[in-house]
Design a protein around this motif. Structure first.
Motif: not given
Length: 82
Positions: A7-8, A65-67, A75-82
């Motif tokens: 994330a950073a 843009a970060i997502r 490596h996740l099936r879905r990237i969580p909302d931030l």
């Protein structure tokens, strides 16, 4: 943790929001809900002259843009909302 470091890095690269130019911050934590749909990112603002409200608005605006950047790093099936 791996999520915090990713994330950073993602938050620093690919963001062109003028509210974040010259702003130094550190990602201090990431909490993801049990369904992996929402991630709460905690930051520490290292630029004392920066307005906290303005920086948070810039980061919220850059969340998409970060997502997208995270999709290539985590490596996740879905990237969580931030």
């Amino acid at each position: 943790s791996h999520e915090r470091m990713s994330a950073a890095r993602s938050a620093r690269s690919g963001i062109s929001d003028p509210r974040l130019q010259g702003v130094n911050f550190s990602v201090t934590g990431v909490k993801v809900d049990t369904e992996l749909t929402l991630a709460r990112v905690f930051i520490d603002l290292l630029s004392p002259e920066s307005d906290r409200t303005t920086v948070l608005a810039g980061l919220r605006s850059a969340a998409g843009a970060i997502r997208r950047e995270l999709q290539g790093r985590v490596h996740l099936r879905r990237i969580p909302d931030l």
